[in-house]
Design an enzyme around this catalytic site. Sequence first.
Site, mmCIF file in Angstrom:
data_model
loop_
_atom_site.group_PDB
_atom_site.id
_atom_site.type_symbol
_atom_site.label_atom_id
_atom_site.label_comp_id
_atom_site.label_asym_id
_atom_site.label_seq_id
_atom_site.Cartn_x
_atom_site.Cartn_y
_atom_site.Cartn_z
ATOM 1 N N CYS A 2 0.835 -1.190 0.000
ATOM 2 C CA CYS A 2 0.000 0.000 0.000
ATOM 3 C C CYS A 2 0.879 1.252 0.000
ATOM 4 O O CYS A 2 1.854 1.341 0.736
ATOM 5 C CB CYS A 2 -0.954 0.093 1.184
ATOM 6 S SG CYS A 2 -2.118 -1.264 1.263
ATOM 7 N N ARG A 27 3.999 -0.508 -4.652
ATOM 8 C CA ARG A 27 3.658 -0.977 -3.302
ATOM 9 C C ARG A 27 2.339 -1.745 -3.270
ATOM 10 O O ARG A 27 1.960 -2.275 -2.216
ATOM 11 C CB ARG A 27 3.564 0.210 -2.336
ATOM 12 C CG ARG A 27 4.848 0.998 -2.241
ATOM 13 C CD ARG A 27 4.674 2.179 -1.322
ATOM 14 N NE ARG A 27 4.679 1.778 0.058
ATOM 15 C CZ ARG A 27 5.750 1.765 0.848
ATOM 16 N NH1 ARG A 27 6.906 2.149 0.369
ATOM 17 N NH2 ARG A 27 5.669 1.385 2.086
ATOM 18 N N TRP A 74 -2.594 -2.899 -1.654
ATOM 19 C CA TRP A 74 -2.292 -4.330 -1.717
ATOM 20 C C TRP A 74 -3.186 -4.952 -0.652
ATOM 21 O O TRP A 74 -3.013 -4.718 0.534
ATOM 22 C CB TRP A 74 -0.819 -4.597 -1.416
ATOM 23 C CG TRP A 74 -0.445 -6.020 -1.644
ATOM 24 C CD1 TRP A 74 -0.122 -6.612 -2.827
ATOM 25 C CD2 TRP A 74 -0.334 -7.055 -0.646
ATOM 26 N NE1 TRP A 74 0.172 -7.939 -2.636
ATOM 27 C CE2 TRP A 74 0.043 -8.236 -1.308
ATOM 28 C CE3 TRP A 74 -0.524 -7.096 0.734
ATOM 29 C CZ2 TRP A 74 0.238 -9.452 -0.647
ATOM 30 C CZ3 TRP A 74 -0.336 -8.297 1.393
ATOM 31 C CH2 TRP A 74 0.044 -9.457 0.705
ATOM 32 N N ASN A 98 -1.723 2.426 5.378
ATOM 33 C CA ASN A 98 -0.817 1.352 4.961
ATOM 34 C C ASN A 98 -0.432 0.587 6.216
ATOM 35 O O ASN A 98 0.065 1.179 7.170
ATOM 36 C CB ASN A 98 0.434 1.973 4.304
ATOM 37 C CG ASN A 98 1.558 0.960 4.152
ATOM 38 O OD1 ASN A 98 1.307 -0.232 4.022
ATOM 39 N ND2 ASN A 98 2.790 1.441 4.165
ATOM 40 N N GLY A 99 -0.671 -0.731 6.228
ATOM 41 C CA GLY A 99 -0.312 -1.534 7.394
ATOM 42 C C GLY A 99 -1.466 -2.437 7.786
ATOM 43 O O GLY A 99 -2.371 -2.692 6.979
ATOM 44 N N GLU A 475 16.854 -18.977 -6.593
ATOM 45 C CA GLU A 475 16.584 -17.647 -7.153
ATOM 46 C C GLU A 475 15.991 -17.760 -8.565
ATOM 47 O O GLU A 475 15.044 -17.050 -8.903
ATOM 48 C CB GLU A 475 17.888 -16.819 -7.145
ATOM 49 C CG GLU A 475 17.831 -15.467 -7.837
ATOM 50 C CD GLU A 475 16.883 -14.458 -7.200
ATOM 51 O OE1 GLU A 475 16.261 -14.748 -6.170
ATOM 52 O OE2 GLU A 475 16.745 -13.359 -7.774
ATOM 53 N N LYS A 479 12.306 -16.296 -9.395
ATOM 54 C CA LYS A 479 12.066 -15.291 -10.442
ATOM 55 C C LYS A 479 11.052 -15.820 -11.462
ATOM 56 O O LYS A 479 10.163 -15.091 -11.896
ATOM 57 C CB LYS A 479 13.368 -14.940 -11.164
ATOM 58 C CG LYS A 479 14.301 -14.052 -10.405
ATOM 59 C CD LYS A 479 13.820 -12.613 -10.388
ATOM 60 C CE LYS A 479 14.480 -11.799 -9.309
ATOM 61 N NZ LYS A 479 14.132 -12.145 -7.936
ATOM 62 N N GLU A 482 7.523 -15.945 -9.997
ATOM 63 C CA GLU A 482 7.027 -14.623 -9.656
ATOM 64 C C GLU A 482 6.495 -13.857 -10.869
ATOM 65 O O GLU A 482 5.452 -13.213 -10.795
ATOM 66 C CB GLU A 482 8.240 -13.905 -9.035
ATOM 67 C CG GLU A 482 8.087 -12.537 -8.638
ATOM 68 C CD GLU A 482 9.330 -12.017 -7.900
ATOM 69 O OE1 GLU A 482 10.461 -12.479 -8.125
ATOM 70 O OE2 GLU A 482 9.141 -11.108 -7.106
ATOM 71 N N HIS A 498 16.564 -37.888 -3.861
ATOM 72 C CA HIS A 498 15.904 -38.213 -2.588
ATOM 73 C C HIS A 498 14.413 -37.885 -2.630
ATOM 74 O O HIS A 498 13.787 -37.739 -1.585
ATOM 75 C CB HIS A 498 16.607 -37.491 -1.437
ATOM 76 C CG HIS A 498 18.027 -37.906 -1.302
ATOM 77 N ND1 HIS A 498 18.412 -39.122 -0.782
ATOM 78 C CD2 HIS A 498 19.168 -37.295 -1.699
ATOM 79 C CE1 HIS A 498 19.732 -39.230 -0.829
ATOM 80 N NE2 HIS A 498 20.213 -38.131 -1.380
ATOM 81 N N LYS A 598 5.987 -4.637 -3.870
ATOM 82 C CA LYS A 598 7.431 -4.618 -3.680
ATOM 83 C C LYS A 598 7.852 -4.502 -2.223
ATOM 84 O O LYS A 598 8.745 -5.173 -1.781
ATOM 85 C CB LYS A 598 8.046 -3.479 -4.479
ATOM 86 C CG LYS A 598 9.545 -3.566 -4.501
ATOM 87 C CD LYS A 598 10.142 -3.078 -5.760
ATOM 88 C CE LYS A 598 11.638 -3.298 -5.783
ATOM 89 N NZ LYS A 598 12.000 -4.681 -6.081
HETATM 90 C C1 F6R Z 1 11.674 -11.267 -5.343
HETATM 91 C C2 F6R Z 1 11.616 -10.128 -4.435
HETATM 92 C C3 F6R Z 1 11.188 -10.383 -3.036
HETATM 93 C C4 F6R Z 1 12.000 -9.507 -2.056
HETATM 94 C C5 F6R Z 1 11.471 -9.695 -0.618
HETATM 95 C C6 F6R Z 1 12.296 -8.913 0.381
HETATM 96 O O1 F6R Z 1 12.125 -10.891 -6.617
HETATM 97 O O2 F6R Z 1 11.877 -9.020 -4.809
HETATM 98 O O3 F6R Z 1 11.303 -11.722 -2.706
HETATM 99 O O4 F6R Z 1 13.341 -9.853 -2.155
HETATM 100 O O5 F6R Z 1 10.142 -9.275 -0.551
HETATM 101 O O6 F6R Z 1 12.209 -7.537 0.166
HETATM 102 P P1 F6R Z 1 13.264 -6.553 0.786
HETATM 103 O O7 F6R Z 1 14.583 -6.853 0.168
HETATM 104 O O8 F6R Z 1 12.773 -5.194 0.443
HETATM 105 O O9 F6R Z 1 13.294 -6.798 2.265
#
Ligand code: F6R
Length: 603
Positions: A2, A27, A74, A98-99, A475, A479, A482, A498, A598
Amino acid sequence: MCGIVGVLGKHEVAPILVETLKRLEYRGYDSAGIATLADGRLDRRRAVGKLVNLSDLLVHDPLPGKSGIGHTRWATHGGPTVANAHPHRAGGVAVVHNGIIENYKELRAQLSGQPFESETDSETIARLCEHHIAQGLSPRDAVTRTVNALEGAFAVAFLFDGEPDLMIGARKGSPLAVGHGDGEMYLGSDAIALGPMTDRVTYLEEGDIAFLTRSGVEIRDADGKLANRDVRMIAGQATQIDKGGHKHFMAKEMFEQPTVLSECLAYYAPGDTVAIPGQSPDFTDTDRVTMVACGTAHIACQVAKYWFEQLAGLPCDVDIASEFRYREPPISGRATALFVSQSGETADTLAALRYTRDKAATILSVVNVAESSIARESDLALPIMAGVEVGVASTKAFVCQLGVLANLAILAARQKGRIDAAREAELLAQLRALPGLISQALMGEEQIRRRTAKLAQATSALFLGRGPMYPMALEGALKLKEISYIHAEGYASGELKHGPIALVDKAVPVIVLAPRDALFDKTISNMQEVMARDGRVWLVTDAVGAAQAGDGVWDTLVMPAIDPIFAPILYAIPAQLIAYHTALHKGTDVDQPRNLAKSVTVE
Ligand code: F6R
């Protein structure tokens, strides 16, 4: 998670609010809304989905007024509907939040006479405030009393009927900044939002309430005392956001990696030795490094564990922040606790940091946003210098996090007497080679674009790696999930037999990350086991590795050769490009993938 904005302006605010919300859309983008005050009366417009829907609505149904608040959501409590969209309104009070308000059910029960319109926790804030105003309190006192009754995390902005020169903001647990203009004042979730309006920003502290008029702000701390908070100048560059000619922020950010990594490395080690400007961490007495983070930042910690253990001989724990404190792990009094976060606002990482306070010897953080809560609550915050990262999928921040963590491991190795000056210089030279190698890897984009057409047809994929390439397999899978919504898992290649090898068949692409390191032959043996079961292997290695691996792979992506220790940093590039181009083939929303946001400021 948010984004909120507020403007007490001199001009019509609706377009300004919408423009500002665009900068906060990273956000959350489930719904958006604004409320303004015209002729002393509040009115609002709200729309489900991306901000563009709100903009369209405002074209047909404009909203006049020079004071306003706005929100991009969000969803937490209640789905993405118009009724659940902010601003919430109760009588003469409008609120954006926000929260999460943890005690909203109890508060709602106390306000049971009020006509709640949404399923949200946030509406409770507006209703409680309105309730206090109806009891005869002024808006200032009503907000103070309301905020004191809230439990949980919040950044809020209030606007009131009949009060065109008053806006009130409060912060506890979620970030909120006050912007200072020329006869105008602003509130925003971050300095990026306020960037086009002002470069003068005050960050609210935990528990602060800010009372804004067009001529300034009065800030009261959690005890109600007048608080003197700094006004900081924010460099224009720090708030600049554009796609720089790329189709997506993610593409721009991937292609910025050689530059930002090289700047980051030069900051930490301008010569043949790690020399951090200002205060430097001291690992001399450290007996253990405890690293905590979420998502991609957590994967950066998993890679760094190999460096701390192998180079510095330091035992290292790596935890997911949301699990960490509930496990109540014992923390050595000689431990260095290290928190990694791009945003510096991730609620779980911040809570984990607070758990280690008074337990660990030192609290370090590795952050991108210097003014963030995690940075401010650390003993020492180390910047990753990636610049603003807008794409929801973290790319350049990850690579810069790894750059900083590699420098810290080298520093620790030197302080522990595990490496001499020559070895330190050699390691730093290997790091310095990375930006050039990353540029080369990025040149493989067209090759990856063509090959991912096949991957885009898959419903499931596996990523395999050994040693520090195991976290890189995680990773790659993260990616891909996501942004392309293809189910993907990362496994340590030796672990496959396993259990997970049961997943292998002709329909499941298996991407094997195999730089020529000490475990290369073992990785290739694991790859053969997959191929023996009709698995379609996509091998990512250098030219010599490709030749040594032999025939039979479905496809090979040839990478530049690299000294193995820092290979994970280079192999982040194919992981990103594979996900990006698969998503493009599938036509998904790369920068704003569904269900995500994000900055995750809720637990
Ligand atoms: C994946 C991604 C998320 C962030 C996670 C932590 O591509 O971006 O998994 O890495 O939400 O966010 P930060 O680094 O802001 O604590």
